[in-house]
Design a protein around this motif. Structure first.
Motif, PDB file in Angstrom:
ATOM      1  N   ALA A   9       9.878  47.624  -8.583  1.00 37.95           N
ATOM      2  CA  ALA A   9      10.936  47.044  -9.418  1.00 37.95           C
ATOM      3  C   ALA A   9      11.923  48.125  -9.858  1.00 37.95           C
ATOM      4  N   GLY A  10      11.386  49.266 -10.264  1.00 30.93           N
ATOM      5  CA  GLY A  10      12.246  50.368 -10.712  1.00 30.93           C
ATOM      6  C   GLY A  10      13.120  50.883  -9.587  1.00 30.93           C
ATOM      7  N   GLU A  11      12.546  50.949  -8.405  1.00 32.05           N
ATOM      8  CA  GLU A  11      13.329  51.453  -7.275  1.00 32.05           C
ATOM      9  C   GLU A  11      14.418  50.473  -6.866  1.00 32.05           C
ATOM     10  N   GLU A  12      14.168  49.191  -7.097  1.00 33.30           N
ATOM     11  CA  GLU A  12      15.223  48.215  -6.781  1.00 33.30           C
ATOM     12  C   GLU A  12      16.401  48.384  -7.750  1.00 33.30           C
ATOM     13  N   VAL A  13      16.096  48.637  -9.013  1.00 36.92           N
ATOM     14  CA  VAL A  13      17.175  48.906  -9.979  1.00 36.92           C
ATOM     15  C   VAL A  13      17.927  50.159  -9.548  1.00 36.92           C
ATOM     16  N   ARG A  14      17.167  51.175  -9.240  1.00 38.13           N
ATOM     17  CA  ARG A  14      17.777  52.457  -8.869  1.00 38.13           C
ATOM     18  C   ARG A  14      18.712  52.288  -7.663  1.00 38.13           C
ATOM     19  N   ARG A  15      18.228  51.546  -6.664  1.00 35.24           N
ATOM     20  CA  ARG A  15      19.034  51.366  -5.452  1.00 35.24           C
ATOM     21  C   ARG A  15      20.346  50.661  -5.788  1.00 35.24           C
TER      22      ARG A  15
ATOM     23  N   ALA B  48       8.028  53.265 -14.776  1.00 37.49           N
ATOM     24  CA  ALA B  48       9.308  52.552 -14.676  1.00 37.49           C
ATOM     25  C   ALA B  48      10.468  53.532 -14.858  1.00 37.49           C
ATOM     26  N   ALA B  49      10.346  54.388 -15.850  1.00 39.58           N
ATOM     27  CA  ALA B  49      11.419  55.356 -16.121  1.00 39.58           C
ATOM     28  C   ALA B  49      11.588  56.302 -14.935  1.00 39.58           C
ATOM     29  N   GLU B  50      10.474  56.764 -14.405  1.00 35.39           N
ATOM     30  CA  GLU B  50      10.546  57.679 -13.265  1.00 35.39           C
ATOM     31  C   GLU B  50      11.223  57.006 -12.070  1.00 35.39           C
ATOM     32  N   ALA B  51      10.835  55.773 -11.812  1.00 35.05           N
ATOM     33  CA  ALA B  51      11.381  55.077 -10.633  1.00 35.05           C
ATOM     34  C   ALA B  51      12.882  54.846 -10.773  1.00 35.05           C
ATOM     35  N   MET B  52      13.353  54.620 -12.005  1.00 30.64           N
ATOM     36  CA  MET B  52      14.777  54.329 -12.204  1.00 30.64           C
ATOM     37  C   MET B  52      15.604  55.588 -12.419  1.00 30.64           C
ATOM     38  N   GLY B  53      14.920  56.675 -12.762  1.00 34.18           N
ATOM     39  CA  GLY B  53      15.658  57.895 -13.063  1.00 34.18           C
ATOM     40  C   GLY B  53      16.203  57.925 -14.483  1.00 34.18           C
ATOM     41  N   ILE B  54      15.535  57.202 -15.391  1.00 31.86           N
ATOM     42  CA  ILE B  54      15.969  57.257 -16.786  1.00 31.86           C
ATOM     43  C   ILE B  54      14.838  57.834 -17.636  1.00 31.86           C
TER      44      ILE B  54
ATOM     45  N   ASN C  11      21.877  60.618  -6.238  1.00 32.51           N
ATOM     46  CA  ASN C  11      20.572  60.745  -6.895  1.00 32.51           C
ATOM     47  C   ASN C  11      20.746  60.446  -8.377  1.00 32.51           C
ATOM     48  N   VAL C  12      19.630  60.100  -9.036  1.00 35.26           N
ATOM     49  CA  VAL C  12      19.678  59.889 -10.482  1.00 35.26           C
ATOM     50  C   VAL C  12      18.449  60.540 -11.098  1.00 35.26           C
ATOM     51  N   ASP C  13      18.667  61.271 -12.148  1.00 35.19           N
ATOM     52  CA  ASP C  13      17.562  61.918 -12.845  1.00 35.19           C
ATOM     53  C   ASP C  13      17.892  61.952 -14.330  1.00 35.19           C
ATOM     54  N   ARG C  14      16.977  61.420 -15.131  1.00 33.66           N
ATOM     55  CA  ARG C  14      17.145  61.406 -16.581  1.00 33.66           C
ATOM     56  C   ARG C  14      18.536  60.929 -16.982  1.00 33.66           C
ATOM     57  N   ARG C  15      18.908  59.804 -16.456  1.00 33.55           N
ATOM     58  CA  ARG C  15      20.141  59.078 -16.792  1.00 33.55           C
ATOM     59  C   ARG C  15      21.413  59.662 -16.188  1.00 33.55           C
ATOM     60  N   VAL C  16      21.333  60.739 -15.451  1.00 31.01           N
ATOM     61  CA  VAL C  16      22.558  61.276 -14.856  1.00 31.01           C
ATOM     62  C   VAL C  16      22.558  60.943 -13.365  1.00 31.01           C
ATOM     63  N   ILE C  17      23.612  60.243 -12.949  1.00 31.09           N
ATOM     64  CA  ILE C  17      23.754  59.924 -11.528  1.00 31.09           C
ATOM     65  C   ILE C  17      24.718  60.952 -10.945  1.00 31.09           C
ATOM     66  N   TYR C  18      24.326  61.567  -9.843  1.00 29.34           N
ATOM     67  CA  TYR C  18      25.175  62.623  -9.295  1.00 29.34           C
ATOM     68  C   TYR C  18      25.121  62.643  -7.781  1.00 29.34           C
ATOM     69  N   VAL C  19      26.098  63.330  -7.209  1.00 31.58           N
ATOM     70  CA  VAL C  19      26.126  63.481  -5.761  1.00 31.58           C
ATOM     71  C   VAL C  19      25.362  64.752  -5.435  1.00 31.58           C
TER      72      VAL C  19
ATOM     73  N   TYR D  87       9.106  65.561 -10.723  1.00 34.11           N
ATOM     74  CA  TYR D  87       8.993  64.389 -11.583  1.00 34.11           C
ATOM     75  C   TYR D  87       9.464  64.713 -12.988  1.00 34.11           C
ATOM     76  N   SER D  88      10.207  63.755 -13.573  1.00 35.90           N
ATOM     77  CA  SER D  88      10.756  63.990 -14.910  1.00 35.90           C
ATOM     78  C   SER D  88       9.922  63.352 -15.994  1.00 35.90           C
ATOM     79  N   VAL D  89       9.283  62.249 -15.697  1.00 40.30           N
ATOM     80  CA  VAL D  89       8.616  61.487 -16.754  1.00 40.30           C
ATOM     81  C   VAL D  89       7.111  61.382 -16.504  1.00 40.30           C
TER      82      VAL D  89
END
Ligand code: FES
Ligand code: FES
Lengths: 165, 776
Positions: free
Chosen positions: B538-544, B495-501, B562-570, B11-13
């Motif tokens: 709600a956060g997971e829907e944004v993330r998806r 919310a931040a954790e669920a979205m990866g920001i 995947n997305v973690d702390r604003r970085v989306i990566y493979v 977990y990041s947040v």
């Protein structure tokens, strides 16, 4: 039962310095300093919790000393200098006590916080290195229903350490 | 039931002690509470309250008040709708103003709106009310007697609610028991004492009512205010500014909103109405004084077999939320220890005293005090250690209470063991110097209620997250209510954790019936779990949605993203990455607003007997609290020197905020245990309705507190969470009472444990000892 309107309450001019700025106001002689600050000058950081001197939410510094502004008439503050919570932050920088309250989780609902912070500020002004007991004594007149005072005491001690560093 | 440690570290947040989102505003005086708000042209509202505990209103003459210059409106019952309100249709028993009778000192009779407070107060004094004073009902034990006056026609013999619940075969369990005890305990009318008094600012513009108020549930207020005034819910907007504490007292409308709304409608001007401290006390809605008789049977080994609990509960003048409190009183008793046979008989009665309602822990703290005290007495009778008897009976995970509450995670045994260890119990119990003692009390509580506060099919919580066009920030819209406990911060972390920001990327719009999705609000320790689920979804829907588009942009499979702390990566090839904001921005350009939605409704819970819903919850917290006291035999003064609290509250989103809840709750329990009680004269007039005479703990009273946790993961909670805010009030009273017993060998059955009471008990013991010595 009063049936006729009483003679108009007397008014008096009051000049006071609030957070460094001079203010002049024509006040009814029965106006409290608390109401003057809140209603006239919109310094609503000074809170109203009881209006009887019991809770400390209305604490301000009058010539540097913490007082319950609900127990002081505006006319008594004439010619004196008042610091409210709004006056503690300088040039966008929080006072160390404010900073410590934020960082130590000493604020929950926040209603007691302005008074609590000012009482603590006054303590550190006269005693930069208080013991825990002295901190507790200094804020004994400020009631807080949320925190159990645990993190508040921690914050004040941290602010004291910070000021010395 | 524990989640693997490796997962937690990802977990990041969440799990981090970020400072509260509102701390800066509160530390600088920027935070405006309802009473601080200024709007142009506003009037001041004030309520005239009854000076009598029980009286018939013969006449009200408002003419003199109306003539006072500066007075814009004077209203009484005839000027407002006669629709009644309360917790449930069968018990709607309150009007905005008393209609025929006043039922307690402080009952609302009339109100004025004037240009300033001084004029408003003068006007109140000019209202002539003629009363026929009636004999008041003040003694809850006599309230049901046929010769007593009746408060409400619809409640014969002043019985507000009568409850009988029976599980298993208690009579047989008690007959089979090796040892049975019956003891009676009582609690007090303790008050919430939020530092901010109740307040409301109402505006009536173009057929729409907007009320900003100090509330724990804008939605619940909206529901009742619309109903009472006959408006569409959509034409009533209820929102809050900052709220200076609630503790249950701001869950139901207080009258400040109804009255200011009625005055605003009458004058066409905004009306602000703020209670003074006396009004906060007499309005009350706090703790019910309960008189609790427990008959409990155990085996030789201390295993609980069954319990029969009987309650007489003083409800005061109106039902308020008290029917729920009365059910909670009995329903929560079998939660933390395992026994199969349980009976609960309760009467909530009406008296001409301030109405009691919901206060932190709801109906449960006083019965818990009784049970924890009695369990200690049973241990002593059996020659057992107080902790050992608790370990024998402690609830286990994945079990069911006799009243059909399903418990998933439960690290209660671990909590007791840890409290034993960190307090040094084994070195201290029975070994401390004279006058010193150590005691244990335990508790457990719901993480949100299984059924809504009024009958509705709405989900319990909803959330919307809208990402900005640039993708740099996201705004969380939630109806959850931060009353100081920190829900805004916790939900922003989620919310931040669920979205990866990042946490800093979240902005909040909360607790406003017009701009935020429905949520029932801050009560029953529900928001971290229930509002948390909605936010997570709600956060997971944004993330998806973001990951789907990012997969297209990076020409990768969405399952690999995947997305973690604003970085989306493979996953597996971190060089293939793209910033969150670029994708979110592209989303807006090509697909429109980037929005996530979530809701939460609990599964069907509980049994089908009468009252079964009360106490159901998706998850339960557990806690053990050990306290150490010092008593002064000369003065009866008791000082609590140390408290060790160990909580099982599932996974923790923000440790600092969590421990702050424990500390605050514990200290509130301490106030109720040691000094707090509203007192009245022989006519029902309150004697200590101010903060000087009603003493709450100050910075000088508070013991050293160690707040600790045990590892636990709740499958029914988002990220494994459970409640903490209310549960920590439960163990305190019992733990202190047991420590005092350990210190001086005196059992106190009725709260609060004042120096006078302790001193008298000490004197009595000394007298008995002297007499015994003389006889020899
Ligand atoms: S408002 Fe001044 S002490 Fe409470
Ligand atoms: S933080 Fe709420 S009263 Fe102190």
């Amino acid at each position: 039962m009063v049936t006729e309107a009483k003679p108009k309450t007397k008014r008096q001019i009051v000049t006071l310095t609030i957070n460094g700025d001079e203010h002049v106001s024509l006040v009814k002689v029965n106006t409290t300093l608390l109401d003057l600050l809140r209603e006239e000058f919109d310094y609503t950081g000074t809170k109203k919790g009881c209006e009887l001197g019991d809770c400390g939410a209305c604490t301000v510094l009058l010539d540097g000393e913490p007082v319950n502004s609900c127990l002081i008439l505006a006319v008594e503050a004439d010619g004196r200098s008042v610091t409210t919570i709004e006056g503690l932050e300088k040039n966008g920088k929080l006072d160390v006590v404010q900073e410590a309250f934020v960082n130590h989780g000493a604020i929950q609902c926040g209603y007691c916080s302005p008074g609590m912070i000012l009482s603590s500020r006054a303590l550190l002004n006269r005693n930069p290195s208080p013991t825990e007991r002295e901190v507790r004594d200094a804020i004994a007149g400020n009631l807080c229903r949320c925190t159990g005072y645990v993190k508040i005491v921690e914050a004040v001690l941290a602010a004291s350490a910070e000021s010395k560093a | 039931m524990s989640e693997p440690a490796a997962k937690k570290e990802q977990y990041s947040v969440i799990g981090k002690s970020v400072p509260k989102v509102d701390a800066y505003d509160k530390a600088t005086g920027r935070a405006r509470y309802t009473g601080d708000l200024k709007v142009p042209n506003a009037l001041v509202g004030k309520i005239l309250r009854s000076p009598h505990a029980h009286a018939r209103i013969i006449s009200i003459d408002t003419s003199k008040a109306e003539q006072l210059p500066g007075v814009k409106a004077v209203i009484t019952a005839k000027d407002v709708p006669s629709v009644m309100y309360g917790i449930s249709p069968a018990r709607y028993d309150e009007n905005i103003f008393a209609v025929e009778k006043v039922l307690y000192v402080g009952d609302k009779v009339a109100a004025v709106a004037a240009v300033d407070e001084e004029t408003a107060v003068k006007a109140l004094n000019l209202i002539d009310v003629e009363y026929e004073v009636l004999p008041p009902v003040l003694d809850p034990f006599r309230a049901m007697d046929p010769d007593q006056p009746q408060l409400h026609e619809q409640y014969p013999r002043n019985i507000s609610v009568e409850i009988h619940q029976n599980f298993g075969d208690v009579d047989k369990a008690l007959a089979d028991a090796y040892h049975v005890r019956t003891d009676t305990f009582s609690g007090t009318r303790a008050a919430h004492v939020p530092m901010e008094p109740h307040a409301a600012l109402s505006k009536w513009e173009g057929g729409k009512l907007t009320i900003t108020c100090s509330t724990q549930s804008p939605h619940y207020f909206q529901y009742h205010i619309a109903r009472v005034f006959g408006l569409k819910m959509g034409d009533v907007r209820v929102l809050k500014s900052y709220v200076g504490g609630g503790f249950g007292g701001k869950l139901e409308p207080s009258g400040a909103e109804y009255v200011s709304a009625a005055l605003a409608m009458k004058t066409g001007r905004p009306v602000k109405l703020v209670f003074d401290r006396w009004e906060v006390f007499v309005h009350h809605r706090g703790r019910h004084p309960q008189h609790i008789t427990l008959t409990t049977g155990v085996t030789k080994e201390g295993k609980l077999l069954g319990c029969h609990a009987r309650f007489i509960i003083d409800g005061g003048a109106y039902t308020s939320l008290g029917i729920a409190s009365a059910y909670y009183a009995g329903a929560m008793l079998p939660l933390i220890y395992m026994f199969d046979h349980y009976r609960f008989d309760g009467f909530r009665v009406h008296t001409n005293l301030p109405s009691c309602g919901a206060q932190r822990g709801h109906g449960a703290p006083q019965p818990r005090f009784a049970f924890e005290s009695q369990l200690d007495m049973i241990a002593k009778d059996l020659g057992m250690d107080s902790i050992d008897i608790r370990l024998v009976n402690a609830r286990k995970p994945d079990t069911m209470t006799p009243n059909e509450f399903k418990v998933n995670s439960c690290a209660f045994t671990e909590a007791i063991q840890k409290a034993r260890r960190i307090s040094g119990w084994d070195e201290k119990k029975g070994k401390l110097a004279s006058g010193k003692g150590i005691g244990i009390g335990c508790g457990g509580f719901i993480s949100g209620n299984g059924y809504p506060i009024y009958r509705t099919r709405l989900p319990h919580a909803g959330a919307v997250i809208k990402v900005s066009e640039q993708g740099d920030i996201a705004t969380l819209y939630t109806g959850a209510v931060d009353i100081g406990q920190g829900s805004d911060t916790v939900l922003a972390q989620m919310a931040a954790e669920a979205m990866g920001i990042d946490f800093e990327d979240i902005k909040l719009v909360t607790a406003d019936t017009e701009t935020t999705p429905h949520d029932f609000g801050a009560y029953a320790s529900r928001q971290t779990l229930m509002s948390g689920w909605a936010v997570k979804e709600a956060g997971e829907e944004v993330r998806r949605q973001v990951l789907e588009l990012a997969a297209e942009m990076l020409e990768a499979n969405v399952e690999d993203m995947n997305v973690d702390r604003r970085v989306i990566y493979v996953k597996g090839s971190p060089e293939k990455s793209i910033p969150f904001e670029r994708v979110a921005n592209e989303f807006f350009i090509t697909r429109g607003p980037l929005v996530g939605r979530g809701k939460y409704a609990p599964p069907k819970l509980g049994g089908s007997f009468k009252g079964a819903p009360v106490g159901t919850s998706p998850a339960y917290s557990f806690a053990a609290q050990i306290s150490q006291v010092e008593t002064d035999e000369e003065t009866g003064q008791v000082m609590v020197t140390d408290v060790w609290d160990v909580h099982d509250c599932g996974q923790v989103i923000n440790p600092t905020l969590l421990h702050a809840q424990v500390e605050g709750a514990l200290f509130m329990g301490m106030g109720e245990a040691m000094y707090e009680a509203m007192v009245f004269d022989a006519n029902g007039k309150p004697l200590n309705a101010n903060l000087g005479d009603y003493r709450i703990p100050t910075a000088l009273d508070v013991p050293q507190v160690v707040s600790d946790l045990v590892d636990s993961y709740e499958p029914a909670g988002p990220w494994g969470v459970k409640e903490v805010g209310e549960g920590a009030t439960l163990p305190t009273m019992g733990s202190y009472a047991n420590a005092i017993y350990d210190a001086i060998g005196i059992r106190i059955y009725d709260m609060p444990l004042t120096p006078e009471k302790v001193w008298r008990a000490i004197e009595q013991r000394k007298r008995q000892e002297r007499e015994a010595a003389e006889k020899k």
